[in-house]
Design an enzyme around this catalytic site. Structure first.
Site, PDB file in Angstrom:
ATOM      1  N   ASP A  46      -5.459 -19.855 -24.756  1.00 23.49           N
ATOM      2  CA  ASP A  46      -7.039 -19.818 -23.670  1.00 23.49           C
ATOM      3  C   ASP A  46      -8.170 -19.958 -24.619  1.00 23.49           C
ATOM      4  O   ASP A  46      -8.467 -19.112 -25.814  1.00 23.49           O
ATOM      5  CB  ASP A  46      -7.121 -18.417 -22.750  1.00 23.49           C
ATOM      6  CG  ASP A  46      -8.173 -18.151 -22.535  1.00 23.49           C
ATOM      7  OD1 ASP A  46      -7.658 -18.208 -21.122  1.00 23.49           O
ATOM      8  OD2 ASP A  46      -8.955 -18.072 -22.365  1.00 23.49           O
ATOM      9  N   TYR A  51     -17.295 -21.536 -25.236  1.00 25.03           N
ATOM     10  CA  TYR A  51     -16.837 -20.802 -26.188  1.00 25.03           C
ATOM     11  C   TYR A  51     -17.326 -21.464 -27.362  1.00 25.03           C
ATOM     12  O   TYR A  51     -17.190 -20.746 -28.636  1.00 25.03           O
ATOM     13  CB  TYR A  51     -15.065 -20.100 -26.614  1.00 25.03           C
ATOM     14  CG  TYR A  51     -14.343 -19.415 -25.742  1.00 25.03           C
ATOM     15  CD1 TYR A  51     -15.268 -18.727 -24.814  1.00 25.03           C
ATOM     16  CD2 TYR A  51     -13.182 -19.014 -25.183  1.00 25.03           C
ATOM     17  CE1 TYR A  51     -15.053 -17.878 -23.240  1.00 25.03           C
ATOM     18  CE2 TYR A  51     -12.782 -18.562 -23.987  1.00 25.03           C
ATOM     19  CZ  TYR A  51     -13.469 -17.618 -24.066  1.00 25.03           C
ATOM     20  OH  TYR A  51     -13.589 -16.881 -22.512  1.00 25.03           O
ATOM     21  N   LYS A  76     -11.973 -23.791 -19.245  1.00 32.34           N
ATOM     22  CA  LYS A  76     -12.210 -23.864 -18.578  1.00 32.34           C
ATOM     23  C   LYS A  76     -14.115 -24.013 -18.483  1.00 32.34           C
ATOM     24  O   LYS A  76     -14.779 -25.132 -19.054  1.00 32.34           O
ATOM     25  CB  LYS A  76     -12.779 -21.979 -17.977  1.00 32.34           C
ATOM     26  CG  LYS A  76     -11.487 -20.971 -18.879  1.00 32.34           C
ATOM     27  CD  LYS A  76     -12.003 -20.010 -19.124  1.00 32.34           C
ATOM     28  CE  LYS A  76     -10.989 -18.622 -19.681  1.00 32.34           C
ATOM     29  NZ  LYS A  76     -10.560 -19.316 -20.432  1.00 32.34           N
ATOM     30  N   HIS A 109     -14.938 -20.908 -14.917  1.00 38.18           N
ATOM     31  CA  HIS A 109     -14.883 -20.000 -15.434  1.00 38.18           C
ATOM     32  C   HIS A 109     -16.211 -18.951 -14.694  1.00 38.18           C
ATOM     33  O   HIS A 109     -15.265 -17.715 -14.867  1.00 38.18           O
ATOM     34  CB  HIS A 109     -16.281 -20.079 -16.847  1.00 38.18           C
ATOM     35  CG  HIS A 109     -15.712 -19.562 -17.909  1.00 38.18           C
ATOM     36  ND1 HIS A 109     -16.048 -19.758 -19.281  1.00 38.18           N
ATOM     37  CD2 HIS A 109     -15.647 -17.735 -18.221  1.00 38.18           C
ATOM     38  CE1 HIS A 109     -15.594 -18.913 -20.320  1.00 38.18           C
ATOM     39  NE2 HIS A 109     -15.159 -17.996 -19.379  1.00 38.18           N
TER      40      HIS A 109
END
Length: 276
Positions: A46, A51, A76, A109
Site C-alpha cells: 500500500d 507519501y 491513491k 485518498h
C-alpha cells in the site's frame, strides 16, 4: 514463507488478507523495506502519491523477481488532484512513478467534502477501471454517506473503503454498512498508538493464551472482523511476525474484549480533513 489467505472483492478480484503499509517511508526506505516484505511473503503493498515513495515501491517490485500478477499494488489519488481530468492525469503520474502497466487498486485518498469533487473523481476512476489500467477502484476515509452518494450518482460502489480501524476505533457501524453493500473494509493504523495498546493487560492475556504476541492478537482481531489490515513496519522480524497471524483463532468473547476500550480516533475526521 507464511501462506496468506485472500479476500474476494465484489468486482471479482481478490486481496491478500493482510498487507504492508509504507507511510511515512521515503523512496530509499520504501525500496528496502518493500523488498524485504516481498521476500517474507507479503503480496499486498500500500502506497499513495502523497507519501512520496511510489518510485521506491516500484523499484522494489521490479527487482523482486516475483511475477507481477502475484503482487497487489495500491496507490491513491491526492486531494490536490481532485476533479475529473486532474484525477486521470494524477493516476498516470502514479503509474509512471511506480513503473507499472496497471495498478491493482486505486483509491480516492480523502473525500474533501468542502471541495465537493469526489463524485467527479469517482467517475474518473470508473473510466480507469473500464480501460483496465486500474484493476479495482475504491475509496479511503469515506463515510457511509459519501459512499451512498457515489452509488446514487454513478451506480458503482467502491470495492474497498480504507479507514482508520483499531481496537479503540472498531468502526462497528461503518463496517456493518460495508458488509451490507459488499464493500471490503481495509484498516490503516491497525495497531492503534502502539505501545499503549500492545501493553494493555487484556490484550497481553489474550496473546499469552494463544502463544502469540500482542500485535499478532490485534491483527488477528482485525482479520476475523473481515477487515484487511495494512500495518507498517520497517523491522524485518516484525514484518514476518505481523504476517504470521493465521495459525490461531480468537474466540467471540476475545474479539469483544479486544474492542472494549475507550473510543479514540488517532487520525483526522473525514468530514473536515483537507489533504492537499
Amino acid at each position: 514463507m507464511v501462506t496468506v489467505p485472500t479476500r474476494r472483492l465484489h468486482d471479482g478480484t481478490t486481496l491478500p488478507a493482510i498487507g504492508l503499509g509504507t507511510y511515512p517511508l521515503d523512496n530509499d526506505e520504501a525500496e528496502r523495506e518493500v523488498a524485504g516484505a516481498l521476500e517474507a511473503g507479503y503480496r499486498l503493498i500500500d502506497t499513495a502519491m502523497i507519501y512520496g515513495n511510489e518510485a521506491g515501491v516500484g523499484r522494489a517490485i521490479a527487482r523482486s523477481g516475483i511475477s507481477r500478477e502475484e503482487i497487489i499494488v495500491t496507490t491513491k489519488l491526492p486531494g490536490r488532484d481532485h476533479g475529473y481530468e486532474q484525477a486521470l492525469a494524477s493516476f498516470e503520474g502514479s503509474r509512471r512513478r511506480l513503473g507499472l502497466d496497471y495498478v491493482d487498486l486505486y483509491l480516492i485518498h480523502w473525500p474533501l467534502p468542502r471541495l465537493d469533487q469526489y463524485v467527479e473523481c469517482w467517475q474518473a476512476l470508473i473510466r480507469l477501471r473500464e480501460e483496465s489500467v486500474a484493476r479495482s477502484i475504491g475509496v479511503s476515509n469515506f463515510t457511509a454517506e459519501h459512499i451512498q452518494r457515489l452509488e446514487r450518482s454513478t451506480g458503482v460502489l467502491p470495492s474497498v473503503n480504507q479507514i482508520e480501524m483499531h481496537p479503540a476505533l472498531p468502526q462497528h457501524e461503518l463496517r456493518g454498512f460495508h458488509e451490507a453493500k459488499g464493500v471490503r473494509t481495509q484498516g490503516w493504523r491497525p495497531l492503534g498508538e502502539g505501545r499503549a495498546l500492545l501493553e494493555d493487560p487484556e490484550v497481553l492475556a489474550i496473546a499469552e493464551r494463544h502463544n502469540v504476541t500482542p500485535g499478532q492478537a490485534v491483527l488477528r482481531w482485525q482479520t476475523q472482523l473481515g477487515s484487511v489490515p495494512i500495518p507498517k513496519s520497517a523491522d524485518r522480524g516484525r514484518q514476518r511476525e505481523n504476517l504470521d497471524i493465521f495459525g490461531f483463532e480468537l474466540t467471540a468473547d476475545e474479539l469483544i474484549r479486544i474492542s472494549a476500550r475507550s473510543p479514540h480516533r488517532i487520525g483526522p475526521h473525514p468530514e473536515d480533513y483537507e489533504e492537499f
